[in-house]
Motif scaffolding. Structure first.
Motif, short mmCIF file in Angstrom:
data_model
loop_
_atom_site.label_atom_id
_atom_site.label_comp_id
_atom_site.label_asym_id
_atom_site.label_seq_id
_atom_site.Cartn_x
_atom_site.Cartn_y
_atom_site.Cartn_z
N MET A 1 -25.31 -11.80 3.86
CA MET A 1 -24.41 -11.79 2.72
C MET A 1 -24.03 -13.21 2.33
O MET A 1 -24.22 -14.15 3.10
CB MET A 1 -23.14 -11.00 3.03
N LEU A 2 -23.50 -13.35 1.13
CA LEU A 2 -22.92 -14.61 0.69
C LEU A 2 -21.43 -14.57 1.00
O LEU A 2 -20.76 -13.59 0.70
CB LEU A 2 -23.12 -14.80 -0.81
N SER A 3 -20.93 -15.63 1.62
CA SER A 3 -19.52 -15.68 1.99
C SER A 3 -18.87 -16.93 1.38
O SER A 3 -19.36 -18.04 1.56
CB SER A 3 -19.36 -15.70 3.51
N ILE A 4 -17.79 -16.72 0.65
CA ILE A 4 -16.97 -17.79 0.08
C ILE A 4 -15.66 -17.79 0.86
O ILE A 4 -14.93 -16.80 0.85
CB ILE A 4 -16.67 -17.54 -1.42
N GLU A 5 -15.36 -18.89 1.54
CA GLU A 5 -14.18 -18.94 2.41
C GLU A 5 -13.25 -20.07 2.00
O GLU A 5 -13.58 -21.25 2.17
CB GLU A 5 -14.60 -19.12 3.87
N ASP B 1 -9.01 -22.27 -6.87
CA ASP B 1 -7.91 -22.47 -5.93
C ASP B 1 -7.98 -21.45 -4.79
O ASP B 1 -7.67 -20.28 -4.97
CB ASP B 1 -6.58 -22.34 -6.67
N ASP B 2 -8.42 -21.91 -3.61
CA ASP B 2 -8.39 -21.11 -2.38
C ASP B 2 -9.07 -19.75 -2.56
O ASP B 2 -8.51 -18.70 -2.27
CB ASP B 2 -6.94 -20.92 -1.93
N LEU B 3 -10.30 -19.80 -3.00
CA LEU B 3 -11.05 -18.58 -3.33
C LEU B 3 -11.82 -18.08 -2.11
O LEU B 3 -12.51 -18.84 -1.44
CB LEU B 3 -12.03 -18.90 -4.46
N SER B 4 -11.71 -16.77 -1.84
CA SER B 4 -12.44 -16.15 -0.73
C SER B 4 -12.95 -14.77 -1.15
O SER B 4 -12.17 -13.95 -1.64
CB SER B 4 -11.56 -15.99 0.51
N PHE B 5 -14.24 -14.54 -0.97
CA PHE B 5 -14.80 -13.19 -1.16
C PHE B 5 -16.19 -13.17 -0.54
O PHE B 5 -16.76 -14.21 -0.19
CB PHE B 5 -14.85 -12.78 -2.63
N GLU B 6 -16.74 -11.97 -0.38
CA GLU B 6 -18.08 -11.80 0.19
C GLU B 6 -18.93 -10.94 -0.73
O GLU B 6 -18.44 -9.97 -1.31
CB GLU B 6 -18.00 -11.15 1.57
N ALA C 1 -20.08 -4.96 -16.42
CA ALA C 1 -19.79 -5.03 -14.99
C ALA C 1 -19.48 -3.64 -14.43
O ALA C 1 -19.93 -3.28 -13.33
CB ALA C 1 -18.62 -5.97 -14.74
N GLU C 2 -18.74 -2.85 -15.18
CA GLU C 2 -18.38 -1.50 -14.74
C GLU C 2 -19.62 -0.63 -14.59
O GLU C 2 -19.70 0.20 -13.69
CB GLU C 2 -17.40 -0.89 -15.73
N GLU C 3 -20.60 -0.83 -15.46
CA GLU C 3 -21.83 -0.04 -15.40
C GLU C 3 -22.70 -0.42 -14.21
O GLU C 3 -23.41 0.43 -13.66
CB GLU C 3 -22.63 -0.25 -16.69
N LEU C 4 -22.66 -1.69 -13.79
CA LEU C 4 -23.66 -2.19 -12.85
C LEU C 4 -23.14 -2.50 -11.45
O LEU C 4 -23.88 -2.35 -10.47
CB LEU C 4 -24.31 -3.47 -13.42
N CYS C 5 -21.90 -2.95 -11.35
CA CYS C 5 -21.43 -3.55 -10.10
C CYS C 5 -20.88 -2.52 -9.11
O CYS C 5 -20.20 -1.58 -9.49
CB CYS C 5 -20.36 -4.60 -10.39
N GLU C 6 -21.15 -2.78 -7.84
CA GLU C 6 -20.60 -1.97 -6.77
C GLU C 6 -19.35 -2.60 -6.17
O GLU C 6 -18.53 -1.92 -5.57
CB GLU C 6 -21.65 -1.75 -5.69
N GLY C 7 -19.23 -3.90 -6.33
CA GLY C 7 -18.06 -4.62 -5.87
C GLY C 7 -17.74 -5.72 -6.86
O GLY C 7 -18.61 -6.12 -7.65
N VAL C 8 -16.50 -6.21 -6.84
CA VAL C 8 -16.09 -7.24 -7.80
C VAL C 8 -15.12 -8.21 -7.16
O VAL C 8 -14.40 -7.88 -6.20
CB VAL C 8 -15.43 -6.63 -9.05
N ALA C 9 -15.09 -9.42 -7.71
CA ALA C 9 -14.02 -10.38 -7.46
C ALA C 9 -13.40 -10.71 -8.81
O ALA C 9 -14.12 -11.10 -9.74
CB ALA C 9 -14.56 -11.65 -6.78
N LEU D 1 -7.83 -15.95 -7.00
CA LEU D 1 -8.37 -14.62 -6.77
C LEU D 1 -7.28 -13.57 -6.96
O LEU D 1 -6.21 -13.65 -6.36
CB LEU D 1 -8.94 -14.52 -5.36
N ALA D 2 -7.56 -12.58 -7.81
CA ALA D 2 -6.63 -11.46 -8.00
C ALA D 2 -7.02 -10.26 -7.13
O ALA D 2 -6.15 -9.52 -6.67
CB ALA D 2 -6.60 -11.05 -9.47
N PHE D 3 -8.33 -10.09 -6.93
CA PHE D 3 -8.82 -8.98 -6.10
C PHE D 3 -10.27 -9.26 -5.72
O PHE D 3 -11.02 -9.84 -6.51
CB PHE D 3 -8.76 -7.64 -6.85
N ALA D 4 -10.67 -8.83 -4.53
CA ALA D 4 -12.08 -8.86 -4.14
C ALA D 4 -12.36 -7.67 -3.23
O ALA D 4 -11.61 -7.40 -2.29
CB ALA D 4 -12.43 -10.16 -3.42
N GLY D 5 -13.42 -6.93 -3.55
CA GLY D 5 -13.79 -5.80 -2.72
C GLY D 5 -14.58 -4.77 -3.51
O GLY D 5 -14.97 -5.01 -4.67
#
Length: 298
Positions: free
Chosen positions: A1-5, A18-23, A192-200, A207-211
């Motif tokens: 996976m790609l990991s942003i920490e 600013d302090d972005l984290s998601f996978e 994005a709604e049509e294609l994505c399984e996860g979002v950041a 970051l407002a949400f990731a998952g």
């Protein structure tokens, strides 16, 4: 996976990320979503090691992304990045060879993808002679000729008409089914709604949400609505459920907010006291969810 920490980046004192984290899970389509200027393109450029983060860490399969062979990655930038005074076929072969393909393999791959995108007749034409939509398709082809393991698409649907939108969507899904990991950077919530399984979700560099998208929907479960096509005493129906609220009255249906009332109970009661022509639960769209998420942050 790609990991942003915990990644951050500033330019001359202005915070871009600013302090972005998601996978990004391997083999999935993941959306990097936000308004223009939110920090999406800066994040993409850091993933590709075009620029370096001031703080934080970016890894691909546990290794620093900066050290990963660029043959493993594919990138479709938002801006046109091809040579307008070069013939389509020549530059596709040129870019494929830069990523390690032999001339024979490059020509074969280019021919196959040009046919897939219905632009084979432009192979010997200069790029400048093509429409914006066809230029976008050629640029997409240039990003996937070498069959990258990880593909970043920055506003890939820009300039495409509805027919080519559907064509590109089909190719994106096809690549995912082949095992490609895709990061879709966009402000187009519908795509994005049509294609994505996860979002950041990024708002003002944060970051407002990731998952998973389904988890994001669960967070907004109380915002779902009911649409009821009903021949009967609507006031009586609503009055039987404390909390049930009429949001809007359309000629063909009522739009209701359940406010914790179970939809099955509303349907059962509606059938008992009148005639139900239509009934459905309507989840908030990704656009509505995004506005709610960022609105709560000011």
């Amino acid at each position: 996976m790609l990991s942003i920490e915990k990644v951050s980046k500033s330019y001359a004192g202005n915070v871009a990320v600013d302090d972005l984290s998601f996978e990004v899970p391997e083999g999935r389509i993941f959306g990097l979503l936000g308004a223009n200027g939110a920090g999406k393109t800066t994040t993409v450029r850091m993933i590709l090691d075009i620029i370096r983060p001031d703080e934080g860490r970016i890894t691909w399969r546990g290794e620093p992304a900066a050290g990963v062979s660029k043959k493993s990655f594919g990138y479709l930038p938002e801006e046109r990045g091809l040579y307008t005074d070069m013939k389509v076929g020549e530059q596709l072969v040129f870019f494929a060879r830069l990523r390690g393909l032999s001339r024979t393999a490059a020509e074969k791959s280019a021919g196959s993808w040009l046919e897939r995108f219905r632009v084979s007749e432009y192979r010997d034409r200069f790029l400048r002679e093509l429409s914006k939509g066809n230029q976008q398709k050629i640029q997409f082809v240039s990003a996937i000729l070498h069959e990258p393991e990880f593909l970043i698409l920055d506003e890939p649907f820009s300039g495409l008409d509805p027919v080519n939108n559907e064509l590109l969507k089909g190719v994106i899904v096809e690549l995912k089914e082949r095992g490609t990991t895709l990061l879709l950077s966009t402000h187009d919530m519908e795509r994005a709604e049509e294609l994505c399984e996860g979002v950041a979700l990024i708002h003002r560099s944060e970051l407002a949400f990731a998952g998973p998208l389904k988890e994001l929907r669960r967070r907004h479960n109380r915002e779902r609505k009911l649409r009821l096509g009903f021949d009967g005493d609507a006031a009586s129906l609503v009055g039987r459920f404390p909390g049930l609220e009429v949001l809007d009255e359309h000629p063909e249906y009522l739009e209701l907010s359940p406010n914790g009332v179970e939809p099955e109970e509303v349907l059962k009661e509606a059938v008992d006291i009148g005639r139900v022509r239509h009934f459905e639960e309507v989840e908030p769209s990704l656009r509505q969810i995004f506005i709610k998420e960022v609105g709560d942050r000011g």
